[in-house]
Design an enzyme around this catalytic site. Structure first.
Site, PDB file in Angstrom:
ATOM      1  N   CYS A   1      -2.204   9.296   2.303  1.00  0.00           N
ATOM      2  CA  CYS A   1      -1.912   8.731   0.987  1.00  0.00           C
ATOM      3  C   CYS A   1      -3.079   8.902   0.033  1.00  0.00           C
ATOM      4  O   CYS A   1      -2.895   9.113  -1.153  1.00  0.00           O
ATOM      5  CB  CYS A   1      -1.578   7.253   1.135  1.00  0.00           C
ATOM      6  SG  CYS A   1      -2.847   6.340   2.013  1.00  0.00           S
ATOM      7  N   GLU A   4       0.887  -1.174   0.000  1.00  0.00           N
ATOM      8  CA  GLU A   4       0.000   0.000   0.000  1.00  0.00           C
ATOM      9  C   GLU A   4       0.913   1.209   0.000  1.00  0.00           C
ATOM     10  O   GLU A   4       1.501   1.547   1.033  1.00  0.00           O
ATOM     11  CB  GLU A   4      -0.868   0.011   1.272  1.00  0.00           C
ATOM     12  CG  GLU A   4      -1.777  -1.187   1.433  1.00  0.00           C
ATOM     13  CD  GLU A   4      -2.983  -1.138   0.509  1.00  0.00           C
ATOM     14  OE1 GLU A   4      -3.232  -0.088  -0.102  1.00  0.00           O
ATOM     15  OE2 GLU A   4      -3.655  -2.175   0.388  1.00  0.00           O
TER      16      GLU A   4
HETATM   17  P1  NAD Z   1       8.332   4.913   4.675  1.00  0.00           P
HETATM   18  O1  NAD Z   1       8.315   4.088   3.444  1.00  0.00           O
HETATM   19  O2  NAD Z   1       9.499   5.743   4.953  1.00  0.00           O
HETATM   20  O3  NAD Z   1       8.122   3.993   5.963  1.00  0.00           O
HETATM   21  C1  NAD Z   1       7.029   3.104   6.102  1.00  0.00           C
HETATM   22  C2  NAD Z   1       7.449   1.968   7.000  1.00  0.00           C
HETATM   23  O4  NAD Z   1       8.454   1.215   6.313  1.00  0.00           O
HETATM   24  C3  NAD Z   1       8.077   2.399   8.311  1.00  0.00           C
HETATM   25  O5  NAD Z   1       7.763   1.456   9.323  1.00  0.00           O
HETATM   26  C4  NAD Z   1       9.564   2.348   8.005  1.00  0.00           C
HETATM   27  O6  NAD Z   1      10.358   2.171   9.141  1.00  0.00           O
HETATM   28  C5  NAD Z   1       9.626   1.145   7.089  1.00  0.00           C
HETATM   29  N1  NAD Z   1      10.743   1.180   6.136  1.00  0.00           N
HETATM   30  C6  NAD Z   1      11.412   2.253   5.650  1.00  0.00           C
HETATM   31  N2  NAD Z   1      12.380   1.855   4.811  1.00  0.00           N
HETATM   32  C7  NAD Z   1      12.324   0.500   4.762  1.00  0.00           C
HETATM   33  C8  NAD Z   1      13.060  -0.490   4.074  1.00  0.00           C
HETATM   34  N3  NAD Z   1      14.075  -0.177   3.279  1.00  0.00           N
HETATM   35  N4  NAD Z   1      12.726  -1.782   4.245  1.00  0.00           N
HETATM   36  C9  NAD Z   1      11.691  -2.128   5.045  1.00  0.00           C
HETATM   37  N5  NAD Z   1      10.966  -1.233   5.749  1.00  0.00           N
HETATM   38  C10 NAD Z   1      11.274   0.074   5.599  1.00  0.00           C
HETATM   39  O7  NAD Z   1       7.003   5.777   4.612  1.00  0.00           O
HETATM   40  P2  NAD Z   1       6.480   6.804   5.695  1.00  0.00           P
HETATM   41  O8  NAD Z   1       7.253   8.062   5.530  1.00  0.00           O
HETATM   42  O9  NAD Z   1       6.384   6.174   7.038  1.00  0.00           O
HETATM   43  O10 NAD Z   1       4.978   7.012   5.201  1.00  0.00           O
HETATM   44  C11 NAD Z   1       4.666   7.852   4.164  1.00  0.00           C
HETATM   45  C12 NAD Z   1       4.404   7.081   2.888  1.00  0.00           C
HETATM   46  O11 NAD Z   1       3.465   6.048   3.125  1.00  0.00           O
HETATM   47  C13 NAD Z   1       3.779   7.946   1.833  1.00  0.00           C
HETATM   48  O12 NAD Z   1       4.327   7.656   0.568  1.00  0.00           O
HETATM   49  C14 NAD Z   1       2.324   7.551   1.882  1.00  0.00           C
HETATM   50  O13 NAD Z   1       1.602   7.829   0.736  1.00  0.00           O
HETATM   51  C15 NAD Z   1       2.409   6.114   2.173  1.00  0.00           C
HETATM   52  N6  NAD Z   1       1.167   5.612   2.743  1.00  0.00           N
HETATM   53  C16 NAD Z   1       0.386   4.785   1.978  1.00  0.00           C
HETATM   54  C17 NAD Z   1      -0.823   4.334   2.467  1.00  0.00           C
HETATM   55  C18 NAD Z   1      -1.702   3.433   1.649  1.00  0.00           C
HETATM   56  O14 NAD Z   1      -2.552   2.773   2.223  1.00  0.00           O
HETATM   57  N7  NAD Z   1      -1.542   3.364   0.349  1.00  0.00           N
HETATM   58  C19 NAD Z   1      -1.225   4.693   3.740  1.00  0.00           C
HETATM   59  C20 NAD Z   1      -0.413   5.528   4.497  1.00  0.00           C
HETATM   60  C21 NAD Z   1       0.801   5.974   3.985  1.00  0.00           C
END
Ligand code: NAD
Length: 477
Positions: free
Chosen positions: A285, A251
């Site tokens: 998002c 997602e």
């Molecule tokens: P992020 O990708 O930085 O982090 C999300 C999660 O992934 C966190 O727990 C983080 O620690 C982990 N993570 C980061 N890098 C990783 C890696 N290399 N391997 C595994 N895990 C890793 O995102 P964020 O800044 O926390 O959230 C914002 C983003 O999330 C935006 O792009 C937003 O649109 C998206 N989002 C999508 C939805 C949806 O349902 N489509 C919902 C909420 C947020």
């Protein structure tokens, strides 16, 4: 509602039904984005801790899957009830941790999470099924042990969307919260501990994505990773999981467009878009962050957007009247400011907000900002800003509106406004997105939510979300 003062220090991880000291001394701070002060401290799980959590889940999963579905549904319901019982104190924690204004947090951060647990409990009771397919019986089994990686913008709700169906389906869980917003997921772990799930069914490992997240994604003992976050991290998760042929659902981000047709209600479309774009300071998002309008109606739309956005004055998220809170971190604020600078530099016209608006002295605030005369080639029309920035794009006909709405790498949500619902649906059919809101249609918690293109794949919510955690098995007679 009060500002939480003394830092909430968590020193343990919840693994195998016990609060265990991590094997490493490393910690990280959770910052209150409205005050820039330390709100809490969490441990950083080591790779041994992650392994221990996965091992516990592997041992626990078959027993959990063998429990009667009514028992699993009951556990899921009791988690929802346990969160609900924390009421004001949990809401207060969410507002302090994420900076979402109180009134929005009540609905979108707190109640939404409670409701997911209760809805899934009802659903799983109804939906346990097997099917006859000619001479075969098809049953649905839990996929196994799942790693759940969640973001910070709606931490409890995003976790609920994964934890509730996974538990109900019979999976065992290793949950990894975002290191920016972890405290509300400790509250979830406490509730789960109180209701007493069998040891190992639910485990939580905290820390940074590049370490803990990647280890989970690459772990050979996991049967599925459900990830919510950015496309960059999502790609990495999918690539790591592919090494073990581990199922993934992703997602990811969005760049939602509202498409106003020539016969649509401009004032209602503007209000709906502004609420969607500026709620949670643009850190959603599914938000509509673009407004695609007929050129002939541009002035009318700009007036309506200006009127609607005037309410979004940056302020203390604890106050009931506040509609625009801070961004999650100083880093995010700088990124959003850079997007505003890019919008100006590339020739977009600033209609509201910008970088010169007075803001509270402390806190990671950015003013609610509206650009018009935005062209599809501009950075602010293409990239997910994840801040309170709305781009208005003028077009000459419906074909161009579809092209512009479609013309980003994302495909999560869209919204179409027309006096003729069939015209709106015809536009919706041409958009490669997971959901289309027609004329401000009501949110439906049972409908599937998810994306296409760079917004990812897989669905959450309702039976669609539950099915992600099940796998069919055929018996031939
Ligand atoms: P992020 O990708 O930085 O982090 C999300 C999660 O992934 C966190 O727990 C983080 O620690 C982990 N993570 C980061 N890098 C990783 C890696 N290399 N391997 C595994 N895990 C890793 O995102 P964020 O800044 O926390 O959230 C914002 C983003 O999330 C935006 O792009 C937003 O649109 C998206 N989002 C999508 C939805 C949806 O349902 N489509 C919902 C909420 C947020």
């Amino acid at each position: 509602m009060t500002r939480l003062a003394a830092p909430l220090a968590y020193e343990r991880l919840y693994i195998d039904g016990k609060w265990l000291s991590p094997t490493s001394q490393a910690t990280s701070d959770i910052i209150n984005p409205a005050t820039e002060e330390i709100l809490g401290r969490i441990p950083a799980a080591s790779s041994d801790d992650v392994d221990a959590a996965v091992r516990a889940a592997v041992v626990a999963q078959p027993g959990w899957a063998a429990r009667p579905v009514s028992e699993r549904a009951d556990a899921v319901r009791r988690i929802g009830d346990g969160l609900a019982a924390r009421g004001e104190s949990l809401l207060e924690l969410l507002v302090n941790e994420v900076g979402t204004p109180r009134s929005l947090a009540q609905v979108m951060q707190f109640q939404s999470a409670v409701d997911v647990f209760r809805d899934v409990a009802d659903l799983v009771t109804e939906s346990q099924r097997e099917e006859q397919v000619l001479n075969s019986v098809v049953t649905y089994e839990p996929i196994g042990v799942v790693g759940l990686i969640v973001p910070w913008n709606y931490p409890l709700y995003q976790a609920a969307l994964k934890v509730a169906p996974a538990l109900a389906a019979g999976c065992a869980i290793v949950l990894k919260p975002s290191a920016l917003a972890t405290l509300s997921l400790y509250a979830l772990a406490e509730v789960i501990d109180e209701i007493g799930l069998p040891p190992g069914v639910f485990n939580i490992v905290t820390g940074r994505g590049a370490a803990v997240g990647e280890q989970l994604a690459a772990h050979p003992s996991l049967d599925m990773i459900s990830f919510t976050g950015s496309p960059t991290a999502g790609r990495r998760v999918a690539a790591l999981a592919a090494q073990n042929i581990t199922r993934t659902t992703l997602e990811l981000g969005g760049k939602g467009a509202t498409v106003l047709l020539d016969d649509g209600d401009a004032v209602a479309a503007a209000r709906h878009t502004v609420r969607s774009c500026f709620g949670n300071a643009g850190q959603t998002c599914a938000a509509m962050t673009r407004l695609v309008v007929p050129r002939s109606r541009l002035a009318e739309v700009e007036d309506a957007v200006l009127a609607a956005s005037a309410e979004y004055v940056a302020g203390d998220p604890l106050l009931p009247e506040t509609k625009l809170g801070p961004l999650i971190s100083a880093e995010r604020r700088e990124k959003v400011r850079a997007y505003i600078t890019a919008g100006l530099a590339q020739g977009a016209r600033l209609v509201a907000g910008g970088l010169d608006v007075p803001l509270p002295e402390r806190g990671y605030y950015v003013a609610a900002t509206v650009f018009s005369d935005v062209e599809p080639r501009m950075t602010i029309a293409q990239e997910e800003i994840f801040g309170p920035v709305l781009a208005i794009e003028a077009v000459d006909d419906v074909e161009e509106a579809v092209r512009v709405a479609e013309g980003t790498p994302y495909g999560l949500t869209a919204s179409v406004w027309s006096a003729d619902v069939e015209r709106a649906r015809a536009v919706g059919r041409q958009l490669r997105v997971g959901s289309v809101n027609v004329n401000g249609g009501k949110f439906n918690p049972s409908a599937p939510f998810g994306g296409r293109k760079d917004s990812g794949y897989g669905r959450e919510r309702g039976r669609f979300g539950l099915e992600e955690y099940l796998t069919p098995k055929a018996y031939h007679f």
